[in-house]
Every structure is written in structure tokens, then in C-alpha cells.
Design a protein around this motif. Structure first.
Motif, mmCIF file in Angstrom:
data_model
loop_
_atom_site.group_PDB
_atom_site.id
_atom_site.type_symbol
_atom_site.label_atom_id
_atom_site.label_comp_id
_atom_site.label_asym_id
_atom_site.label_seq_id
_atom_site.Cartn_x
_atom_site.Cartn_y
_atom_site.Cartn_z
ATOM 1 N N LEU A 152 -15.938 -18.674 16.657
ATOM 2 C CA LEU A 152 -16.453 -19.316 17.039
ATOM 3 C C LEU A 152 -15.687 -20.351 18.013
ATOM 4 O O LEU A 152 -16.117 -22.065 18.317
ATOM 5 C CB LEU A 152 -17.489 -20.195 16.027
ATOM 6 C CG LEU A 152 -18.844 -19.786 16.142
ATOM 7 C CD1 LEU A 152 -19.647 -19.907 14.392
ATOM 8 C CD2 LEU A 152 -19.970 -18.663 17.281
ATOM 9 N N SER A 153 -13.948 -20.665 18.027
ATOM 10 C CA SER A 153 -13.455 -21.294 18.173
ATOM 11 C C SER A 153 -13.527 -22.601 17.318
ATOM 12 O O SER A 153 -13.017 -24.008 18.534
ATOM 13 C CB SER A 153 -13.089 -21.326 20.069
ATOM 14 O OG SER A 153 -13.048 -20.453 20.470
ATOM 15 N N GLN A 154 -13.893 -22.497 16.591
ATOM 16 C CA GLN A 154 -13.860 -23.900 15.403
ATOM 17 C C GLN A 154 -12.531 -23.965 14.495
ATOM 18 O O GLN A 154 -13.031 -23.595 13.269
ATOM 19 C CB GLN A 154 -15.182 -23.875 14.948
ATOM 20 C CG GLN A 154 -16.697 -23.558 15.830
ATOM 21 C CD GLN A 154 -17.553 -23.469 14.471
ATOM 22 O OE1 GLN A 154 -17.515 -23.708 13.651
ATOM 23 N NE2 GLN A 154 -18.552 -24.266 15.538
ATOM 24 N N ALA A 155 -11.340 -24.003 15.386
ATOM 25 C CA ALA A 155 -10.127 -24.001 13.816
ATOM 26 C C ALA A 155 -10.262 -24.724 13.344
ATOM 27 O O ALA A 155 -9.412 -24.172 12.456
ATOM 28 C CB ALA A 155 -8.962 -23.981 15.126
ATOM 29 N N ARG A 156 -10.420 -26.322 13.083
ATOM 30 C CA ARG A 156 -10.487 -26.193 12.200
ATOM 31 C C ARG A 156 -11.095 -26.235 10.804
ATOM 32 O O ARG A 156 -10.489 -26.236 9.343
ATOM 33 C CB ARG A 156 -10.337 -27.803 12.435
ATOM 34 C CG ARG A 156 -9.543 -28.780 13.458
ATOM 35 C CD ARG A 156 -10.128 -30.723 13.465
ATOM 36 N NE ARG A 156 -8.839 -30.700 14.360
ATOM 37 C CZ ARG A 156 -8.417 -32.263 14.553
ATOM 38 N NH1 ARG A 156 -9.333 -32.769 13.312
ATOM 39 N NH2 ARG A 156 -7.340 -32.111 14.821
ATOM 40 N N LEU A 157 -12.496 -25.770 10.633
ATOM 41 C CA LEU A 157 -13.362 -25.342 9.436
ATOM 42 C C LEU A 157 -12.188 -23.514 9.657
ATOM 43 O O LEU A 157 -12.535 -23.386 8.319
ATOM 44 C CB LEU A 157 -14.437 -25.043 10.383
ATOM 45 C CG LEU A 157 -15.777 -25.750 10.617
ATOM 46 C CD1 LEU A 157 -16.576 -25.900 11.405
ATOM 47 C CD2 LEU A 157 -15.705 -27.306 9.318
ATOM 48 N N ALA A 158 -12.395 -23.138 10.834
ATOM 49 C CA ALA A 158 -11.854 -21.930 9.855
ATOM 50 C C ALA A 158 -10.520 -21.925 9.388
ATOM 51 O O ALA A 158 -9.908 -21.387 8.279
ATOM 52 C CB ALA A 158 -11.434 -20.869 11.740
#
Length: 174
Positions: A152-158
Motif C-alpha cells: 500500500l506504499s505505507q513505508a513508515r507503518l511497514a
């Protein structure tokens, strides 16, 4: 003096021998069920997913299974359908498992995998969060959530979720 064995007596002996042989050669019913459970669960992907689906189906069709046990079987069959790339059938089975037991972390985790296979990453993330809520130490759910956030391109959460998955993985190895 020889006595002749009557035909009825001879027939009875043959019948008893055949019954005895059948009992000796056939494993007990609970042993067969245990083998079906092992094949259905398919830990370590030892068996083909096709034979695992068949074993799960056989166990699901048994009459005297609690809803909780049935939910686990549907979860296992769901995972096997995912392996066969039959995502629609997998989702149906996971939905059934969750309907039977809404506290089944495994069903949410596996349905998350099915959603990932369908590229429905937001739904997958929601299921992985539910699996983690029910079982906070579920490493596979944390890893699935990590992959969903990356997709989902949610790098910080990832990154934060992946760190937790790695932390839990290292705790498991101790």
C-alpha cells in the motif's frame, strides 16, 4: 475315527477368519481421522494441497464436530486453496471459519493471505490487524501486515510493523 465337519461349521469358521483378517488390516477409525487431520493441516507443506483439500473436506463432512473445530478445518482448507491459487474458494472457506468462530486468529490470518493474493491489500491489512488483536504474538500475521503496508506504499507503518515481526521472530527462536 474321523468326524466330518459339517458345511455350516466350515462356513462359520471361514466367516470368522475373514472378519478377523479385516479387523487386523484396517486401522482404527480414530487413527484414520488423525491421519486426515495431519494431511488437512499440512504443516510444512508435506502433502499436496489437493490431497490436503480432500482430507479437510472429509473431516468437515463428519457430523460430530464442534463449531470451533469446524472453523479450524475451514481455515486449513482455505490455506490449501490459496496454495492451489483458488482464491475465491479460499475466501469462502475463511468467511465460513470466521462465521463459525469470530475469535479464530488463524482464519483472519489466512484470509489476509487470500486477500493479498487477490491484491486487496487494504482488506488484507484489516484481517491481519484482527488476527493480531486476537493473538498479539502471531508472527505470521505481523509479517502479513508488514507486506500489506509495503504493498500500500505505507513505508513508515511497514517499517514499524516489520520491526515488531522481527522482534517476535527472535523471541520465538529462543
Amino acid at each position: 475315527m474321523r468326524t466330518a465337519i459339517g458345511p455350516m461349521f466350515r462356513s462359520a469358521i471361514v466367516t470368522l477368519v475373514l472378519i478377523f483378517m479385516a479387523l487386523v488390516q484396517r486401522p482404527p477409525a480414530n487413527a484414520q481421522g488423525g491421519m486426515h487431520q495431519e494431511i488437512c493441516a499440512n504443516e510444512g507443506a508435506i502433502y499436496s494441497s489437493e490431497s490436503s483439500v480432500e482430507s479437510c473436506t472429509s473431516l468437515i463432512q463428519e457430523a460430530n464436530i464442534s463449531p470451533t473445530e469446524l472453523a479450524v478445518l475451514f481455515s486449513f482448507r482455505c490455506r490449501n486453496y490459496i496454495d492451489e491459487k483458488q482464491t475465491d474458494r479460499a475466501l469462502q472457506d475463511c468467511d465460513e471459519a470466521i462465521w463459525l468462530d469470530q475469535k479464530n486468529s488463524l482464519a483472519y490470518e489466512i484470509r489476509g493471505l487470500a486477500y493479498q493474493q487477490s491484491h486487496l491489500y487494504q482488506r488484507a491489512a484489516e484481517d491481519f490487524v484482527q488476527a493480531i488483536t486476537l493473538q498479539p504474538s502471531n508472527v505470521r500475521a505481523w509479517e502479513g501486515l508488514c507486506r500489506s503496508h509495503l504493498s500500500l506504499s505505507q513505508a513508515r507503518l511497514a517499517i514499524s510493523v516489520c520491526k515488531e515481526a522481527l522482534r517476535l521472530r527472535s523471541v520465538d527462536k529462543r
